[in-house]
Design an enzyme around this catalytic site. Structure first.
Site, PDB file in Angstrom:
ATOM      1  N   ASN A  23      48.946  -0.488 -28.127  1.00  0.00           N
ATOM      2  CA  ASN A  23      48.113  -1.120 -28.829  1.00  0.00           C
ATOM      3  C   ASN A  23      47.602  -2.947 -29.449  1.00  0.00           C
ATOM      4  OD1 ASN A  23      47.616   0.168 -26.016  1.00  0.00           O
ATOM      5  ND2 ASN A  23      46.293   1.787 -26.934  1.00  0.00           N
ATOM      6  N   ARG A  92      45.237  -2.276 -17.211  1.00  0.00           N
ATOM      7  CA  ARG A  92      43.467  -2.680 -17.615  1.00  0.00           C
ATOM      8  C   ARG A  92      43.064  -3.619 -18.168  1.00  0.00           C
ATOM      9  NH1 ARG A  92      38.350  -1.246 -17.334  1.00  0.00           N
ATOM     10  NH2 ARG A  92      37.998  -2.415 -19.966  1.00  0.00           N
ATOM     11  N   CYS A 116      39.441   2.800 -13.904  1.00  0.00           N
ATOM     12  CA  CYS A 116      40.555   3.096 -13.950  1.00  0.00           C
ATOM     13  C   CYS A 116      41.120   4.878 -13.671  1.00  0.00           C
ATOM     14  CB  CYS A 116      41.637   2.671 -14.856  1.00  0.00           C
ATOM     15  SG  CYS A 116      41.563   3.834 -16.682  1.00  0.00           S
ATOM     16  N   PRO A 122      33.819   0.160 -17.321  1.00  0.00           N
ATOM     17  CA  PRO A 122      32.642  -1.067 -18.020  1.00  0.00           C
ATOM     18  C   PRO A 122      33.191  -2.608 -18.690  1.00  0.00           C
ATOM     19  CG  PRO A 122      31.435   1.428 -18.622  1.00  0.00           C
ATOM     20  CD  PRO A 122      32.605   1.220 -18.857  1.00  0.00           C
ATOM     21  N   ILE A 123      32.969  -3.493 -18.819  1.00  0.00           N
ATOM     22  CA  ILE A 123      33.125  -4.408 -19.608  1.00  0.00           C
ATOM     23  C   ILE A 123      31.755  -5.574 -20.525  1.00  0.00           C
ATOM     24  CG2 ILE A 123      35.537  -4.950 -19.165  1.00  0.00           C
ATOM     25  CD1 ILE A 123      34.207  -7.394 -17.673  1.00  0.00           C
ATOM     26  N   ASP A 124      30.718  -4.343 -20.231  1.00  0.00           N
ATOM     27  CA  ASP A 124      29.433  -5.187 -20.441  1.00  0.00           C
ATOM     28  C   ASP A 124      29.778  -5.958 -21.868  1.00  0.00           C
ATOM     29  OD1 ASP A 124      29.726  -2.433 -20.806  1.00  0.00           O
ATOM     30  OD2 ASP A 124      27.673  -2.486 -21.815  1.00  0.00           O
ATOM     31  N   LEU A 125      29.938  -4.647 -22.449  1.00  0.00           N
ATOM     32  CA  LEU A 125      30.193  -5.270 -24.222  1.00  0.00           C
ATOM     33  C   LEU A 125      30.920  -6.495 -24.365  1.00  0.00           C
ATOM     34  CD1 LEU A 125      30.375  -1.669 -25.829  1.00  0.00           C
ATOM     35  CD2 LEU A 125      28.665  -2.921 -26.072  1.00  0.00           C
ATOM     36  N   ILE A 329      35.184   9.890 -25.511  1.00  0.00           N
ATOM     37  CA  ILE A 329      35.554   8.115 -25.413  1.00  0.00           C
ATOM     38  C   ILE A 329      35.209   8.305 -23.948  1.00  0.00           C
ATOM     39  CG2 ILE A 329      36.916   6.105 -25.342  1.00  0.00           C
ATOM     40  CD1 ILE A 329      36.087   7.480 -28.399  1.00  0.00           C
TER      41      ILE A 329
HETATM   42  N1  EPU Z   1      33.093   0.726 -23.078  1.00  0.00           N
HETATM   43  C1  EPU Z   1      31.970   0.098 -22.287  1.00  0.00           C
HETATM   44  N2  EPU Z   1      31.480  -1.012 -21.937  1.00  0.00           N
HETATM   45  C2  EPU Z   1      32.895  -1.382 -22.764  1.00  0.00           C
HETATM   46  C3  EPU Z   1      34.305  -1.485 -23.378  1.00  0.00           C
HETATM   47  C4  EPU Z   1      34.104  -0.098 -23.757  1.00  0.00           C
HETATM   48  O1  EPU Z   1      31.029   0.844 -22.157  1.00  0.00           O
HETATM   49  O2  EPU Z   1      32.477  -3.312 -22.730  1.00  0.00           O
HETATM   50  C5  EPU Z   1      33.396   1.775 -23.095  1.00  0.00           C
HETATM   51  C6  EPU Z   1      34.878   2.435 -22.831  1.00  0.00           C
HETATM   52  O3  EPU Z   1      34.171   2.844 -20.845  1.00  0.00           O
HETATM   53  C7  EPU Z   1      35.263   3.391 -23.203  1.00  0.00           C
HETATM   54  C8  EPU Z   1      34.877   3.806 -24.322  1.00  0.00           C
HETATM   55  O4  EPU Z   1      33.795   2.555 -24.299  1.00  0.00           O
HETATM   56  O5  EPU Z   1      34.536   4.797 -22.189  1.00  0.00           O
HETATM   57  C9  EPU Z   1      35.656   2.769 -25.431  1.00  0.00           C
HETATM   58  O6  EPU Z   1      36.480   1.853 -24.842  1.00  0.00           O
HETATM   59  P1  EPU Z   1      37.450   1.441 -25.538  1.00  0.00           P
HETATM   60  O7  EPU Z   1      37.027  -0.481 -25.159  1.00  0.00           O
HETATM   61  O8  EPU Z   1      37.513   1.470 -27.408  1.00  0.00           O
HETATM   62  O9  EPU Z   1      38.673   1.001 -24.634  1.00  0.00           O
HETATM   63  P2  EPU Z   1      40.264  -0.072 -24.763  1.00  0.00           P
HETATM   64  O10 EPU Z   1      39.770  -1.361 -25.437  1.00  0.00           O
HETATM   65  O11 EPU Z   1      39.666  -0.344 -23.490  1.00  0.00           O
HETATM   66  C10 EPU Z   1      41.905   1.210 -26.127  1.00  0.00           C
HETATM   67  C11 EPU Z   1      43.415   0.996 -25.397  1.00  0.00           C
HETATM   68  C12 EPU Z   1      42.826   2.828 -24.911  1.00  0.00           C
HETATM   69  C13 EPU Z   1      42.544   3.306 -25.845  1.00  0.00           C
HETATM   70  C14 EPU Z   1      40.895   3.402 -26.045  1.00  0.00           C
HETATM   71  C15 EPU Z   1      40.442   3.919 -27.283  1.00  0.00           C
HETATM   72  C16 EPU Z   1      44.588  -1.096 -25.671  1.00  0.00           C
HETATM   73  C17 EPU Z   1      45.124  -1.649 -24.742  1.00  0.00           C
HETATM   74  N3  EPU Z   1      43.870   0.365 -25.294  1.00  0.00           N
HETATM   75  O12 EPU Z   1      41.053   0.721 -25.216  1.00  0.00           O
HETATM   76  O13 EPU Z   1      44.113   3.374 -24.699  1.00  0.00           O
HETATM   77  O14 EPU Z   1      42.454   4.280 -25.616  1.00  0.00           O
HETATM   78  O15 EPU Z   1      41.357   1.712 -26.861  1.00  0.00           O
HETATM   79  O16 EPU Z   1      41.065   4.186 -28.413  1.00  0.00           O
HETATM   80  O17 EPU Z   1      44.073  -1.244 -27.044  1.00  0.00           O
HETATM   81  C18 EPU Z   1      46.510   3.971 -23.985  1.00  0.00           C
HETATM   82  O18 EPU Z   1      47.571   3.545 -24.907  1.00  0.00           O
HETATM   83  O19 EPU Z   1      46.707   5.103 -23.309  1.00  0.00           O
HETATM   84  C19 EPU Z   1      44.638   4.209 -23.733  1.00  0.00           C
HETATM   85  C20 EPU Z   1      44.098   3.983 -22.803  1.00  0.00           C
END
Ligand code: EPU
Length: 422
Positions: A23, A92, A116, A122-125, A329
């Site tokens: 990550n 993803r 996934c 979602p990617i709203d943020l 999460i």
């Molecule tokens: N979320 C939203 N809207 C957004 C972005 C996120 O609702 O625009 C929600 C997500 O749906 C989720 C939560 O916020 O429910 C956390 O998402 P976050 O954006 O923090 O996670 P991410 O960036 O998609 C990274 C890691 C994940 C890890 C999470 C939490 C990478 C490539 N992936 O994902 O890693 O679980 O942070 O720490 O950095 C893994 O390695 O197995 C993995 C899934």
């Protein structure tokens, strides 16, 4: 398609080092897009997600070379700002290309990443932050079309409603070359954010406060090339510690960053494990009987990481007593439960809560990897189960673990990767 055959019962014992963090390496490879010239990134793990990131960089026109664990990216030849659907879908976290491409080109066309295995995601943020930099976003034929209309991105103040890791990374990538200053409130504090900021700061970016809730980024006009080494993977450290504890063994993992694994040390101690840290090494020894862990709540860093929930659940299946998990999460990150039940474990799930009643021992089973960390939990259960375990769909595991069968064999495990038809 490959599978793992695990014969349980061997006590793991020994000393290892771990791979660089998945990550961290993914956003840092994307960040090389912002650099004028050749970035040299050391300690890159060999993972299918890294391969997918390289394919996107090459599609964009970058020159990428790889020698062992060092990846060199020359982004001075970049000539595209779109990522086609097939490449976006391979990984993803490809949404982080939004900030990298926008920061470099001022426009980007990406297909929308769907949900996934672990949730809707979602990617709203990401999108609302990009709009706050002054970008226009429209959707055309399932693609996000994002543009700063030739004006370049403008520094801004962004308050995240949730400390999203990916959104924080996208904001940093957008802000380093933007005009003016950007301030992120409620930023993610994961160590991988620090690593990204360290890399960019070495290149001449001005990022202050990474690792804290408020990050300030003063835009600069250009970034110069640098060399950087990826931090050790804290989730992989946790996975191998838990594997060893489940087999009644002891392990020394060298060259880690102790503060990164703080959130998993206390629950392991609660389970009766003896853990000591000395310099950059961590030692763990299993108790005669693992005890229950009363309550594990996944939280943003420095809380307990969601990426270790499945592995810790595997451990509690053989602990004395009842353990409770609350997944805060991701909304559907319990897909591994159905597979863990096949080993004879006792787990019930109700919404975001899972209750695990420890059993005396597990029996080897035919299971599949449902997702990356859920897949690693299958290996852990197999290692302590009686008899043979067969794990299919291990491409999920290869997204995040660099040859786990080799690392575990060093510790004395009986695990083999075989062709599915064998
Ligand atoms: N979320 C939203 N809207 C957004 C972005 C996120 O609702 O625009 C929600 C997500 O749906 C989720 C939560 O916020 O429910 C956390 O998402 P976050 O954006 O923090 O996670 P991410 O960036 O998609 C990274 C890691 C994940 C890890 C999470 C939490 C990478 C490539 N992936 O994902 O890693 O679980 O942070 O720490 O950095 C893994 O390695 O197995 C993995 C899934």
């Amino acid at each position: 398609m490959n599978k793992f055959i695990v014969t349980g019962g061997n006590r793991l014992d020994g000393e290892i080092t771990v791979q660089g963090a998945k990550n961290s390496v993914l956003p840092i490879l994307v960040a090389t897009l912002l650099v004028n010239g050749e970035s040299v990134i050391h300690n890159c793990p060999c993972l299918s997600d890294v391969d997918a990131t390289i394919r996107i960089l090459e599609y964009l026109g970058c020159m990428v070379t790889r020698e062992g664990h060092t990846i060199t990216v020359d982004s001075s030849t970049i000539n595209r700002y779109d990522v086609p659907d097939n490449l976006m879908r391979e990984m993803r976290s490809s949404i982080v290309f939004l900030g990298g491409i926008m920061g470099r080109m001022g426009k980007a066309v990406l297909s929308t990443p769907g949900g996934c295995e672990i949730g809707l995601r979602p990617i709203d943020l990401h999108l609302s932050s990009m709009e706050q930099f002054g970008a226009n976003i429209t959707t055309e034929n399932g693609c996000l079309v994002c543009s700063s209309d030739g004006k370049g991105l403008q520094g801004t103040r962004i308050i995240l409603s949730f400390p999203s890791v990916g959104a924080t990374e996208n904001i940093i990538l957008s802000a380093v070359l933007a005009k003016g200053t950007t301030i992120i409130s409620n930023a993610a504090r994961e160590p991988e954010i620090n690593d990204l900021a360290d890399f960019l700061n070495k290149c001449g970016a001005r990022i202050y406060g990474a690792g804290e809730s408020t990050i300030t980024i003063e835009g600069v006009s250009a970034l110069k090339p640098c060399e950087h080494s990826i931090i050790p993977d804290r989730i992989v450290v946790a996975t191998y510690m838990i594997a060893t504890m489940m087999t009644g063994g002891k392990i020394c993992i060298k060259d880690i960053v102790p503060s990164h694994i703080g959130p998993i040390i206390q629950p392991l101690r609660d389970a009766g494990c003896i853990i000591s840290v000395s310099g950059r090494n961590v030692m763990a020894a299993a108790p005669n009987h693992l005890k229950r862990i009363r309550m594990i709540r996944t939280m943003p860093h420095p809380g307990f990481p969601t990426d270790v929930q499945a592995q810790m659940m595997a451990l509690t299946t053989i602990a004395d007593g009842t353990s409770v998990f609350v997944e805060n999460i991701f909304e559907s990150r319990y897909k591994h439960v159905g597979e863990l039940l096949r080993f004879g474990s006792k787990i019930s799930v109700e919404g975001r809560m899972a209750v695990v009643e420890g059993v005396k021992s597990l029996n080897g089973a035919k299971v599949k990897a449902t997702d990356l960390r859920g897949g690693s939990a299958m290996i852990l259960a197999g290692l302590c189960a009686e008899g043979k375990t067969e794990i299919t769909e291990i491409h999920h595991i290869d997204r995040g673990y660099d040859e786990p069968e080799k690392v575990l064999s060093i510790l004395g495990a009986d695990i083999k990767r075989v062709n599915k038809d064998e």
